[in-house]
Design a protein around this motif. Structure first.
Motif, PDB file in Angstrom:
ATOM      1  N   SER A   1       0.736  -1.127  -0.011  1.00  0.00           N
ATOM      2  CA  SER A   1       0.161  -0.048  -0.240  1.00  0.00           C
ATOM      3  C   SER A   1       0.816   1.266   0.024  1.00  0.00           C
TER       4      SER A   1
ATOM      5  N   VAL B   1       0.656   3.607   1.688  1.00  0.00           N
ATOM      6  CA  VAL B   1       1.491   4.537   2.937  1.00  0.00           C
ATOM      7  C   VAL B   1       2.429   3.369   3.588  1.00  0.00           C
TER       8      VAL B   1
ATOM      9  N   ARG C   1      -1.040  -8.149   0.113  1.00  0.00           N
ATOM     10  CA  ARG C   1      -0.719  -6.684   0.200  1.00  0.00           C
ATOM     11  C   ARG C   1       0.354  -6.376   1.515  1.00  0.00           C
TER      12      ARG C   1
ATOM     13  N   LEU D   1       0.798  -4.049   4.192  1.00  0.00           N
ATOM     14  CA  LEU D   1       0.001  -2.827   4.796  1.00  0.00           C
ATOM     15  C   LEU D   1       0.808  -2.115   5.938  1.00  0.00           C
ATOM     16  N   ARG D   2       0.349  -1.144   6.031  1.00  0.00           N
ATOM     17  CA  ARG D   2       0.766  -0.142   7.234  1.00  0.00           C
ATOM     18  C   ARG D   2       1.301  -0.956   8.472  1.00  0.00           C
ATOM     19  N   ARG D   3       0.360  -1.681   9.054  1.00  0.00           N
ATOM     20  CA  ARG D   3       0.816  -2.733  10.221  1.00  0.00           C
ATOM     21  C   ARG D   3       1.811  -3.700   9.964  1.00  0.00           C
TER      22      ARG D   3
END
Lengths: 411, 325
Positions: A126, A128, A151, A153-155
């Motif tokens: 992503s 971010v 994907r 992700l931020r986490r």
């Protein structure tokens, strides 16, 4: 008359080839059978023969070009004749479209990840997550994604940062039972063409061909003595290896058990008249299984000689087209690595593969007595759509019988 | 503060503006003796008389045209179009005249016209009487497009509309006329255009809605909190033009995810505008593609079950949120 030299199709799955180098220059005279160029495919570098005599008039593909199968790469002709303009195929197609429009399927980029190689290799991340990774100086490919379609992700990036901070922290790290474990750093290496081809073939075979497996121990004591004897009188290049004996024994057995020298097609079982046996050759970059052609009638020393040449060419990446595009049965042998039993995956499209283990001195019962014998385990993997277990058993026993009575290797 | 229904807040706004400014007058079908198809003008004929509360023939193009002319001549007309579906008959007056005159005269004239209309589906009125055309009006520069979701906002925004020197399309969702809410009594309480309201704060996802879809967002936020432990931030745009993207972007920078909800069709709808702007303005903040939850791509079915299926629901919003985690 001008003659077009096209990118040859070497193997059914070849769609394009790379022109590695021209061995003839425009103006050179060529004879039928001359090698004029080297072509690289998924599997090997091969030599390109011409089938007409004449003068190489025009070179269309340049060294390093990737050319679709069937596209013209050069023109042969007489020394002084007029050469036609060669229109690259893509332009030809677009000019045809003007006259005769063809409906074209509209293909959307595959979003579910089942599409092209490009899709498979793409790292989904992503925006971010990418930005945070960039700010923190993290290589995004080291982060494992937990989002839709994998994907990142931020986490995931934040967990990765938290994980590495913990690793580099001084003192005793506090363990929080609820925090996710730090992700295992990894890297992704894109598949080479050879690995891609191996992966495709293995999926084809293992997913579409239902395998059954049979194993048998073969007493190789007599065969090893036989081999020692004949190798005393043979020239070096004709000296017989264990694998050569397996090729010969399999070839003889395949003649009388033709279901194992066959392929399943849409119309039924296709029996091949000629026995072409692929032998597995391990290369640094992967595995290749070139074929020994028409081995059923060839004497053992000739098989030995051809086999050496084949392995050498495979290692040098200089196999001939027919050597890696054909084959009706495969032998894979890890005996040299001290492996007891090798249960193979069928070479896609064939009916069976013979896996060969190492020959070891083992106790065996012979004529009511226990004696030390040279034993080898053979494993047959066969396509259950083509043959059944009892047929496999008879075929495997036939190979065993030939090897245990090595005079049969001389017929 | 007084608790009242949306329709009463709208009536109070018009009444207060008529008391404040005697240039304000009302025109529309059945707004006088009948009190309005959605009872928003009840009692106003008795209070202000037929000069200022005028029943008109059924001729939307004519009414809007008369409104444009009255506005040009110095009055402040409010034209009620019974429902947004009939505004299509008057589009030439709205789009070609009302929204363009100020610009085309280089600012020499103003068109202080308020166009009220009822929008939305959900009452089995069939494909031709169930439109949600807020996004279509927002497409045209020169129009202000207001779509309140609560009585207090409706009153403050409608009073603000009467003070706007150029045309305002004020769109009321039919399903919201009976919604109750706190309404300020201060006659000078105005809600400024282009200021979205953050109804709930949350860190996990931003839900953006307007008019009816705001309520789907808040119900979805309740479900997300109760059943999935997720905190959704809910934004009520209140006006589509001017559009307050900065509130949306600030929120997305916190949550990294957004779902835009509207009753209108997804294809070419206003949710596409918002999601495109989020992508343009906050690409590096996104953790997932912006999702749109909108009406199904069919003319509105008459059948009750099919109509329900064609409209976006809070369950659809919840599903969209869970799909992006």
């Amino acid at each position: 008359m001008a003659f077009e030299v096209v990118m040859p199709q070497m193997g059914a799955d070849m769609t394009e080839g790379t022109l590695v180098s021209w061995l003839k220059a425009p103006g050179d005279k060529v004879e039928r059978g001359d090698i004029i160029a080297e072509i690289e495919t998924d599997k090997a570098t091969v030599e390109l023969e011409v089938f007409e005599a004449g003068v190489l008039r025009k070179v269309i593909a340049q060294e390093g070009d990737v050319v679709p199968v069937g596209e013209v790469i050069a023109l042969l002709g007489n020394a002084d004749e007029e050469m036609p303009e060669v229109v690259p195929r893509q332009e030809m197609e677009s000019s045809q479209v003007v006259e005769k429009p063809r409906p074209r399927a509209v293909t959307a980029p595959s979003a579910d990840g089942t599409g092209s190689d490009l899709d498979a290799r793409r790292v989904r991340v992503s925006p971010v997550a990418r930005r945070i990774a960039q700010d923190a100086g993290i290589e995004i490919t080291e982060v494992v994604g937990s989002g839709p379609d994998g994907r990142i992700l931020r986490r995931d990036v934040e967990a990765f940062i938290a994980g590495s901070a913990q690793h580099s922290g001084v003192g005793v790290p506090t363990v929080e039972p609820d925090s996710p474990p730090p992700p295992n750093p990894s890297r992704v290496e894109p598949l080479s063409r050879m690995r891609t081809a191996i992966a495709r073939n293995m999926i084809d075979a293992k997913q579409r061909q239902p395998h059954y497996y049979l194993t048998v121990d073969v007493d190789m004591t007599e065969a090893m003595a036989f081999r020692r004897h004949i190798n005393l009188v043979l020239h070096e290049e004709q000296r017989v290896s264990v694998n050569d004996m397996l090729v010969k024994a399999s070839a003889v057995a395949l003649v009388s058990h033709s279901k194992f020298n066959a392929s399943l097609t849409d119309d039924g079982i296709q029996y091949h008249e000629q026995v072409d046996i692929n032998i597995g050759v391990a290369l640094d970059e992967g595995l290749i299984a070139p074929a020994l052609i028409d081995v059923a009638a060839k004497p053992l020393p000739q098989i030995a000689e051809e086999s050496k040449g084949l392995v050498d060419r495979a290692r040098a990446g200089r196999l001939r087209a027919e050597e890696y595009s054909s084959g009706t049965f495969t032998i894979t042998n890890l005996g040299a690595y001290g492996i007891d039993v090798l249960v193979g995956i069928i070479n896609a499209g064939q009916a069976a593969i013979l896996g060969v283990g190492s020959i070891t001195a083992r106790p065996a019962v012979v004529d009511e007595d226990i004696s030390v014998r040279q034993l080898m385990t053979l494993a047959l993997s066969a396509d259950h759509r083509v043959t059944d277990g009892a047929e496999g058993a008879r075929f495997l026993k036939e190979i065993q019988s030939i090897l245990e009575n090595p005079s049969r290797l001389t017929v | 503060m007084t608790e009242m229904r949306m329709r009463d807040a709208i009536r109070d706004a018009m009444r207060e503006e008529m008391l404040r400014d005697d240039r304000v007058f009302l025109m529309g079908e059945d707004i006088g003796a009948y009190g309005g198809s959605y009872a928003c003008t009840r009692g106003l004929l008795d209070e202000f008389g037929p000069e200022r509360v005028r029943d008109t023939p059924i001729s939307e193009s004519g009414i809007v045209g008369a409104g444009v002319g009255a506005a040009l001549a110095g009055l402040v007309p409010m034209v009620e179009i019974m429902t947004i579906n009939f505004s299509l008959v008057a589009l030439d007056q709205i789009v070609n005249n009302a929204s363009k005159l100020h610009y085309m005269t280089s600012g020499q004239v103003n068109v202080p016209l308020v166009l009220r209309m009822a929008s939305g589906a959900g009452s089995q009125l069939g494909a031709t009487h169930s439109h949600s055309l807020e996004g279509m009006f927002a497409h045209f520069p020169g129009l202000t497009v207001v779509c309140p979701a609560f009585p207090g906002d409706a009153k403050g925004l409608l009073k603000r509309a009467f003070r706007e020197p150029n045309p305002v399309v004020f769109i009321e969702h039919t399903a919201l006329y009976g919604v109750r809410g706190e309404v300020p009594e201060d006659p000078e309480h105005l809600v400024e255009f282009g200021e979205a309201a953050v109804l709930r704060s949350g860190k996990d996802v931003t839900l953006v809605g307007y008019s009816g879809s705001v309520h789907q967002c808040t119900r979805a936020a309740d479900i997300l909190a109760a059943e999935h432990g997720l905190a959704a931030e809910v934004i009520d745009l209140r006006t589509l033009r001017p559009l307050d993207m900065s509130t949306v972007i600030k929120s997305v920078q916190q949550t990294n995810r957004a779902v835009v909800v509207e009753d209108d069709w997804k294809f070419g709808g206003f949710a596409g505008e918002i999601s495109a702007q989020i992508m343009e303005l906050a690409f590096d903040w996104l953790d997932a593609p912006v999702a749109r939850v909108a009406g199904k791509d069919v003319p509105m079915p008459y059948n009750r079950n099919l109509e329900y299926a064609a409209l976006p629901s809070e369950e659809d919003v919840v599903e969209a949120v869970l799909g992006m985690l």
